[in-house]
Design a protein around this motif. Structure first.
Motif, PDB file in Angstrom:
ATOM      1  N   ARG A   1       4.057  10.229  -6.833  1.00 31.24           N
ATOM      2  CA  ARG A   1       5.065  10.662  -7.820  1.00 31.24           C
ATOM      3  C   ARG A   1       4.436  10.941  -9.179  1.00 31.24           C
ATOM      4  O   ARG A   1       4.820  11.888  -9.866  1.00 31.24           O
ATOM      5  CB  ARG A   1       6.150   9.596  -7.949  1.00 31.24           C
ATOM      6  CG  ARG A   1       7.075   9.509  -6.745  1.00 31.24           C
ATOM      7  CD  ARG A   1       8.279   8.658  -7.062  1.00 31.24           C
ATOM      8  NE  ARG A   1       9.252   8.660  -5.986  1.00 31.24           N
ATOM      9  CZ  ARG A   1      10.485   8.193  -6.097  1.00 31.24           C
ATOM     10  NH1 ARG A   1      10.900   7.681  -7.235  1.00 31.24           N
ATOM     11  NH2 ARG A   1      11.316   8.235  -5.077  1.00 31.24           N
ATOM     12  N   ALA A   2       3.470  10.095  -9.570  1.00 35.40           N
ATOM     13  CA  ALA A   2       2.786  10.318 -10.848  1.00 35.40           C
ATOM     14  C   ALA A   2       2.017  11.630 -10.830  1.00 35.40           C
ATOM     15  O   ALA A   2       1.990  12.374 -11.821  1.00 35.40           O
ATOM     16  CB  ALA A   2       1.856   9.144 -11.151  1.00 35.40           C
ATOM     17  N   LYS A   3       1.407  11.939  -9.666  1.00 40.81           N
ATOM     18  CA  LYS A   3       0.676  13.199  -9.531  1.00 40.81           C
ATOM     19  C   LYS A   3       1.628  14.392  -9.683  1.00 40.81           C
ATOM     20  O   LYS A   3       1.348  15.355 -10.407  1.00 40.81           O
ATOM     21  CB  LYS A   3      -0.015  13.241  -8.177  1.00 40.81           C
ATOM     22  CG  LYS A   3      -0.661  14.576  -7.847  1.00 40.81           C
ATOM     23  CD  LYS A   3      -1.186  14.593  -6.420  1.00 40.81           C
ATOM     24  CE  LYS A   3      -1.690  15.981  -6.042  1.00 40.81           C
ATOM     25  NZ  LYS A   3      -2.133  16.042  -4.624  1.00 40.81           N
ATOM     26  N   PHE A   4       2.775  14.332  -8.989  1.00 42.79           N
ATOM     27  CA  PHE A   4       3.746  15.416  -9.083  1.00 42.79           C
ATOM     28  C   PHE A   4       4.326  15.527 -10.495  1.00 42.79           C
ATOM     29  O   PHE A   4       4.570  16.622 -11.000  1.00 42.79           O
ATOM     30  CB  PHE A   4       4.883  15.214  -8.080  1.00 42.79           C
ATOM     31  CG  PHE A   4       4.481  15.450  -6.650  1.00 42.79           C
ATOM     32  CD1 PHE A   4       3.535  16.407  -6.328  1.00 42.79           C
ATOM     33  CD2 PHE A   4       5.049  14.721  -5.619  1.00 42.79           C
ATOM     34  CE1 PHE A   4       3.162  16.643  -5.026  1.00 42.79           C
ATOM     35  CE2 PHE A   4       4.692  14.943  -4.302  1.00 42.79           C
ATOM     36  CZ  PHE A   4       3.737  15.896  -4.004  1.00 42.79           C
TER      37      PHE A   4
ATOM     38  N   GLY B   1       0.815  -1.218   0.000  1.00 44.27           N
ATOM     39  CA  GLY B   1       0.000   0.000   0.000  1.00 44.27           C
ATOM     40  C   GLY B   1       0.840   1.256   0.000  1.00 44.27           C
ATOM     41  O   GLY B   1       0.536   2.232  -0.706  1.00 44.27           O
ATOM     42  N   LYS B   2       1.907   1.246   0.815  1.00 41.96           N
ATOM     43  CA  LYS B   2       2.779   2.415   0.872  1.00 41.96           C
ATOM     44  C   LYS B   2       3.470   2.659  -0.456  1.00 41.96           C
ATOM     45  O   LYS B   2       3.567   3.797  -0.930  1.00 41.96           O
ATOM     46  CB  LYS B   2       3.816   2.222   1.979  1.00 41.96           C
ATOM     47  CG  LYS B   2       4.689   3.429   2.224  1.00 41.96           C
ATOM     48  CD  LYS B   2       5.645   3.199   3.392  1.00 41.96           C
ATOM     49  CE  LYS B   2       6.500   4.433   3.632  1.00 41.96           C
ATOM     50  NZ  LYS B   2       7.444   4.229   4.765  1.00 41.96           N
ATOM     51  N   GLU B   3       3.946   1.562  -1.087  1.00 38.11           N
ATOM     52  CA  GLU B   3       4.610   1.703  -2.379  1.00 38.11           C
ATOM     53  C   GLU B   3       3.638   2.196  -3.442  1.00 38.11           C
ATOM     54  O   GLU B   3       3.974   3.029  -4.288  1.00 38.11           O
ATOM     55  CB  GLU B   3       5.210   0.359  -2.789  1.00 38.11           C
ATOM     56  CG  GLU B   3       5.982   0.397  -4.096  1.00 38.11           C
ATOM     57  CD  GLU B   3       7.199   1.311  -4.037  1.00 38.11           C
ATOM     58  OE1 GLU B   3       7.601   1.826  -5.096  1.00 38.11           O
ATOM     59  OE2 GLU B   3       7.743   1.512  -2.933  1.00 38.11           O
ATOM     60  N   ARG B   4       2.399   1.680  -3.382  1.00 33.86           N
ATOM     61  CA  ARG B   4       1.382   2.108  -4.350  1.00 33.86           C
ATOM     62  C   ARG B   4       1.057   3.592  -4.176  1.00 33.86           C
ATOM     63  O   ARG B   4       0.908   4.326  -5.151  1.00 33.86           O
ATOM     64  CB  ARG B   4       0.126   1.258  -4.172  1.00 33.86           C
ATOM     65  CG  ARG B   4      -0.950   1.509  -5.216  1.00 33.86           C
ATOM     66  CD  ARG B   4      -2.071   0.517  -5.056  1.00 33.86           C
ATOM     67  NE  ARG B   4      -1.612  -0.853  -5.252  1.00 33.86           N
ATOM     68  CZ  ARG B   4      -2.347  -1.935  -4.988  1.00 33.86           C
ATOM     69  NH1 ARG B   4      -3.585  -1.790  -4.526  1.00 33.86           N
ATOM     70  NH2 ARG B   4      -1.856  -3.131  -5.197  1.00 33.86           N
ATOM     71  N   ASN B   5       0.980   4.040  -2.915  1.00 29.15           N
ATOM     72  CA  ASN B   5       0.729   5.462  -2.651  1.00 29.15           C
ATOM     73  C   ASN B   5       1.880   6.327  -3.141  1.00 29.15           C
ATOM     74  O   ASN B   5       1.668   7.423  -3.673  1.00 29.15           O
ATOM     75  CB  ASN B   5       0.510   5.684  -1.153  1.00 29.15           C
ATOM     76  CG  ASN B   5      -0.819   5.132  -0.678  1.00 29.15           C
ATOM     77  OD1 ASN B   5      -1.754   4.985  -1.467  1.00 29.15           O
ATOM     78  ND2 ASN B   5      -0.910   4.820   0.609  1.00 29.15           N
ATOM     79  N   ASN B   6       3.115   5.830  -2.958  1.00 32.07           N
ATOM     80  CA  ASN B   6       4.280   6.583  -3.433  1.00 32.07           C
ATOM     81  C   ASN B   6       4.269   6.708  -4.950  1.00 32.07           C
ATOM     82  O   ASN B   6       4.608   7.759  -5.505  1.00 32.07           O
ATOM     83  CB  ASN B   6       5.572   5.907  -2.972  1.00 32.07           C
ATOM     84  CG  ASN B   6       5.851   6.149  -1.505  1.00 32.07           C
ATOM     85  OD1 ASN B   6       5.348   7.110  -0.929  1.00 32.07           O
ATOM     86  ND2 ASN B   6       6.650   5.288  -0.894  1.00 32.07           N
ATOM     87  N   VAL B   7       3.878   5.611  -5.621  1.00 31.02           N
ATOM     88  CA  VAL B   7       3.818   5.643  -7.087  1.00 31.02           C
ATOM     89  C   VAL B   7       2.765   6.650  -7.554  1.00 31.02           C
ATOM     90  O   VAL B   7       3.001   7.453  -8.469  1.00 31.02           O
ATOM     91  CB  VAL B   7       3.512   4.236  -7.644  1.00 31.02           C
ATOM     92  CG1 VAL B   7       3.214   4.313  -9.144  1.00 31.02           C
ATOM     93  CG2 VAL B   7       4.681   3.295  -7.384  1.00 31.02           C
TER      94      VAL B   7
END
Length: 732
Positions: free
Chosen positions: A371-374, A362-368
Motif C-alpha cells: 500500500r505504501a508503494k502504491f 508477514g502478510k500484514e507487513r507485505n500489505n503495508v
C-alpha cells in the motif's frame, strides 16, 4: 520414499492429461494458425469455418511468414482475442505535406466491428497541424492541434502534449469517420509532412520513441483495436440446447450494438468468455475446459499461499482445494507414556500457532509495504506536499478502503462503466451505506499524469457548491488511483442540446435556469471560493444534470487555483477547440475572462442548439462563436435561434441573452463581463421570463377571442423593458 514416488507419477499423469485436453480454438477440421497469428472461432479460414462472412479470414502465403486478412474489410489481422472480444488490425494513415489538405474515409458501417474507445486514440502529428475527425455527414466528432516546437533543441517529446503531436479520445460505438488535415493559418513553419490517424494507444506509447513527423514518415499503417460482438440468434444456433450459457464453464453477456445495421435483431448481441478456472474458446460447444491448477510442479497454488508442504493440492471443476494430510502416521507404542503424547500435541499446536502468527505478521507487513508503494506511485507524496505548502486550505476528505470500492463497483465490472475519457474510466457504484457514487479509475499509472490527478483532488476538496460535482473521497493505496464523486444520473448538457430527446426536451425556462446555475458556479469558483479557481475547460460535455435536472459543473483535471494577488496563470495552451479563448490561445495567459468566453459559447449553444465546431457551416462560420457574432452584426439573430426557443421565449428575452453572450465572446477580455455580472443579468432575464408567463396567462384570460398577433419582426433588436435597466446598469 514410496509415497513421494507415487506423488511424482501422479503429477506426471496430470500433466499428460492436461496436454491431451488442451482446448480447441478453431472449428474441427479448420486451420487455426496463419503465420504468427492464431485464428479462433467465430473467425475462420475456409468455408464453414466462421460464423458469417464478416468473420471470414484469408491467409496470404506470399508473405514470409504468411499474413491473415479480413475478407470483409481487406485489413491485415495482427491479433484476435475471444477473451477480450477484440481484433487488432493494421489501419491506414492519412498524410499530407505542405499546404495541401486531404480527407480519408474510413468506414465499417454494417459490420459487427466498432473502433474501441478504450484502446484507440485519434492522433495528429506535424508542425502547426489541425487534424480533424468527422462523421460521413460532415459533423465534427473530434480533433486536436499540434504546434511547432520553438526551442533550440528541436521537438523530441515522447508524448503527445501538443508540440508536434496531439491526441484525443474517440466516441463510443464508432464505425465510420473521415480524417482531414489543415494548416493553422497565420503561423510560421507550417511546411513539412503532417499526419492524422487512429492508433492503438498502448502500442503507440511502447513503439514510437519520438512523437514527431520524422519518426513515422515511412509508415502507411498503424495498429488499431476493433471490438466485435455476435448476433445473439447466430450464437444460439451454435449451441445444441439453444441456451445462451450452454455449459457451466461459459459466461455470456447480452448487450446492444449501436449504429449497426448488420444484424436481424439490432438490439441483441452477445459477448462470451470462459469463467474463472476455465480456459479455451467460449464460442465453441464444450470450448472452455477446466484448468488443472495443481498440474504445474513449479506453480502449485497451495505452496504459493504459504500453506506449507503438509498441504496437498486437489483439482476441482473450475477451482482447486488444499487438503492437510499431516506427517505420516506412526503406530503408537503401548509402552510410551500418555504424557509424551500430550506434550507432543501441545508442542505441535505451539509450532502451528507460531507459524500462523508469523504468516499473518508477514502478510500484514507485505500489505503495508504494498500500500505504501502504491501510495507513493499514485502521487500521495505530491498530495502531501501540496497540503503542507499552506497555499490551499483543504478540509479532510474520506480515504476509502480499496476493498470497499471493489465491492461497490462489483470488482470494476464492465457493466458498471458510466464513461471513459483521457484520464480514466468512471464506474457506477453503491457504498455500504446505500449511497450511489461515481468512481473514477485511472487507466495507467504515468508519472506525467499524476499532477493533473492530484490537482483535481486539491481543487475539488476546496469546493462546496450545489452546482459543482462534489468529491466524496479518494483511494491512493491501490494499483491505480481512485476518486469517489457524488453520482449525477442524467447525463451531460451536450446530450440534451444536440441529441433528440422527445421524452425530456430542453424548454426555454430550463435553458435559462441551467445557464444561471452554471454562471453561479463559475462566479463561486472565481470569487466566493477560499482560493480563486479557474476551471479552464468549460463546455457542455462537462456540465452534468442531476435527478432534478439541475446543472453540475464537472471535470477539474485541468483547473488551476491561484493566489488572491494573481490575475492570470501562464501555461501550455489546453482546452477544447471551439470553446478556447482566442486571447488565451495567443498569449498563453489564462484569466477569469477566459472562463467567461467558454461560458459564452455554452450560452450560444443553449440559444441555437448548434455545435461549437461544424463543417456543415461555411468556412467563415465553422466556429459557432464567429458564426453567432456575424449573425448578430448582420441583424440575422433569429435566423439561427433554435425553433423551440423561438416558440417558447419572448423576443426581448432572447435578444437580452444574445447581447449578453456577445459581450462574453468579445475578443478583448477586458471588455467581457465578470461571472458575477453574467449571473446577475441572467437572473434578471429569468425574472422577465416568469413575468412574461404571468402576463401571457392574464391576457389569455382577459382577452379571449381577440385575434392572435403575427410572427416576430426578426429585423428588430429592441430589448425588454424588464431587462433593459439591469443590462444598462451592468454596461455602465
Amino acid at each position: 520414499m514410496v509415497l513421494q514416488l507415487f506423488e511424482v507419477v501422479l503429477l506426471l499423469w496430470k500433466i499428460s492429461t492436461a496436454l491431451a485436453q488442451s482446448p480447441a480454438l478453431a472449428k474441427s477440421g479448420c486451420q487455426s494458425q496463419c503465420g504468427n497469428v492464431t485464428i479462433p472461432y467465430p473467425f475462420g479460414i475456409g468455408a464453414n469455418c466462421y460464423v458469417d462472412e464478416w468473420f471470414s479470414i484469408s491467409c496470404n502465403e506470399t508473405f514470409n511468414p504468411p499474413k491473415p486478412f479480413l475478407n470483409s474489410t481487406k485489413l491485415e489481422v495482427l491479433e484476435v482475442s475471444t477473451e477480450l472480444g477484440i481484433v487488432r488490425v493494421n489501419f491506414p494513415v492519412n498524410s499530407t505535406c505542405g499546404d495541401r489538405s486531404s480527407a480519408n474515409v474510413m468506414s465499417m458501417e454494417g459490420s459487427p466491428f466498432v473502433f474501441s474507445q478504450a484502446d484507440n486514440r485519434f492522433t495528429g502529428v506535424g508542425c502547426n497541424n489541425l487534424a480533424l475527425m468527422t462523421l460521413l455527414n460532415g459533423s465534427t466528432i473530434g480533433g486536436c492541434l499540434s504546434f511547432c516546437f520553438s526551442g533550440s533543441t528541436g521537438g523530441s517529446s515522447t508524448t503527445c502534449n501538443g508540440i508536434d503531436c496531439c491526441q484525443t479520445t474517440i466516441p463510443s460505438d464508432l464505425q465510420a469517420f473521415n480524417t482531414t488535415i489543415e494548416n493553422i493559418e497565420a503561423r510560421e513553419n507550417s511546411e513539412g509532412c503532417k499526419y492524422a490517424f487512429l492508433v492503438d494507444q498502448q502500442w503507440f506509447e511502447s513503439n514510437v520513441r519520438v512523437a514527431k513527423a520524422s519518426a513515422i514518415q515511412n509508415r502507411d499503417n498503424f495498429p488499431v483495436v476493433l471490438e466485435w460482438r455476435i448476433d445473439r440468434w447466430k450464437y444460439d444456433s451454435l449451441v445444441t440446447n439453444k441456451s445462451i450459457s450452454f455449459n457451466n464453464s461459459t459466461l455470456c453477456e447480452s448487450g446492444v450494438l449501436i449504429n449497426s445495421t448488420s444484424f436481424s435483431n439490432q438490439t441483441s448481441v452477445v459477448r462470451c468468455s470462459c469463467k474463472r478456472g476455465y480456459e479455451g474458446n467460449p464460442y465453441l460447444p464444450e470450448g472452455c475446459l477446466d484448468i488443472d491448477e495443481c498440474a504445474d510442479p513449479k506453480n502449485i497454488p497451495c505452496l504459493q499461499e504459504n500453506l506449507g508442504p503438509t498441504f496437498t493440492c486437489k483439482n476441482t471443476e473450475g477451482s482447486y482445494e488444499c487438503h492437510f494430510y499431516g506427517p505420516p502416521e506412526k503406530k503408537k507404542s503401548a509402552v510410551k507414556p500418555v504424557l509424551i503424547g500430550i506434550g507432543a500435541s501441545l508442542g505441535l499446536l505451539l509450532v502451528l500457532a507460531g507459524a500462523w502468527w508469523l504468516y499473518k505478521v508477514g502478510k500484514e507487513r507485505n500489505n503495508v509495504k504494498r500500500r505504501a508503494k502504491f501510495f507513493k506511485q499514485n502521487g500521495g507524496l505530491l498530495l502531501q506536499e501540496q497540503l503542507s505548502s499552506g497555499e490551499v486550505n483543504v478540509e479532510k476528505i474520506k480515504l476509502f478502503d480499496p476493498k470497499e470500492l471493489e465491492k461497490a463497483t462489483d470488482h470494476f465490472n464492465v457493466n458498471r462503466i458510466l464513461g471513459q475519457g483521457g484520464q480514466g474510466t468512471v464506474y457506477k457504484g453503491m457504498l455500504t451505506d446505500g449511497r450511489i457514487v461515481a468512481v473514477k479509475r485511472s487507466k495507467v499509472v504515468d508519472e506525467g499524469k499524476l499532477r493533473p490527478f492530484i490537482n483535481e483532488i486539491v481543487i475539488l476538496s476546496q469546493l462546496n457548491h450545489r452546482n459543482v460535482v462534489k468529491l466524496l473521497g479518494c483511494c491512493l493505496e491501490t494499483e491505480v488511483p481512485l476518486l469517489v464523486y457524488e453520482f449525477v444520473p442524467n447525463g451531460t448538457l451536450f446530450e440534451y442540446i444536440h441529441e433528440d430527446n422527445e421524452e425530456f426536451p430542453l424548454t426555454w425556462d430550463m435553458r435559462v435556469r441551467i445557464a444561471i446555475e452554471v454562471a453561479g458556479a463559475l462566479f463561486y469558483l472565481h470569487s466566493a471560493a477560499s482560493i480563486p479557481i479557474y476551471h479552464r475547460d468549460i463546455k457542455s460535455t462537462n456540465i452534468l444534470l442531476d435527478d432534478k435536472y439541475r446543472a453540475k459543473v464537472a471535470d477539474f483535471g485541468t483547473s488551476r487555483s491561484i493566489s488572491i494577488d494573481q490575475t492570470h496563470v501562464t501555461t501550455i495552451v489546453q482546452g477544447t477547440f471551439g470553446y478556447l479563448d482566442p486571447e488565451y490561445f495567443q498569449s498563453s495567459q489564462f484569466t477569469e475572462k477566459s472562463d467567461v468566453y467558454s461560458f459564452g459559447v455554452v450560452l450560444v449553444e443553449l440559444l441555437t442548439s448548434q455545435k461549437p465546431i461544424s463543417f456543415t457551416r461555411s468556412e467563415q462560420g465553422r466556429s459557432l462563436a464567429t458564426y453567432f457574432i456575424l449573425s448578430m452584426e448582420e441583424n440575422r439573430l433569429f435566423d439561427i435561434v433554435d425553433v423551440r426557443v423561438m416558440k417558447e421565449g419572448s423576443k426581448d428575452q432572447i435578444v437580452a441573452v444574445a447581447n449578453l453572450a456577445k459581450r462574453c465572446l468579445d475578443l478583448n477580455g477586458k471588455r467581457r463581463p465578470t461571472m458575477k455580472e453574467v449571473a446577475m443579468e441572467l437572473e434578471g432575464t429569468q425574472k422577465a421570463v416568469k413575468a412574461s408567463h404571468v402576463e401571457q396567462n392574464h391576457e389569455e384570460i382577459g382577452y379571449v377571442g381577440n385575434e392572435v398577433t403575427g410572427p416576430w419582426d426578426v429585423a428588430s433588436t429592441s430589448t425588454s423593458t424588464d431587462v433593459l435597466p439591469l443590462l444598462s446598469s451592468k454596461s455602465r
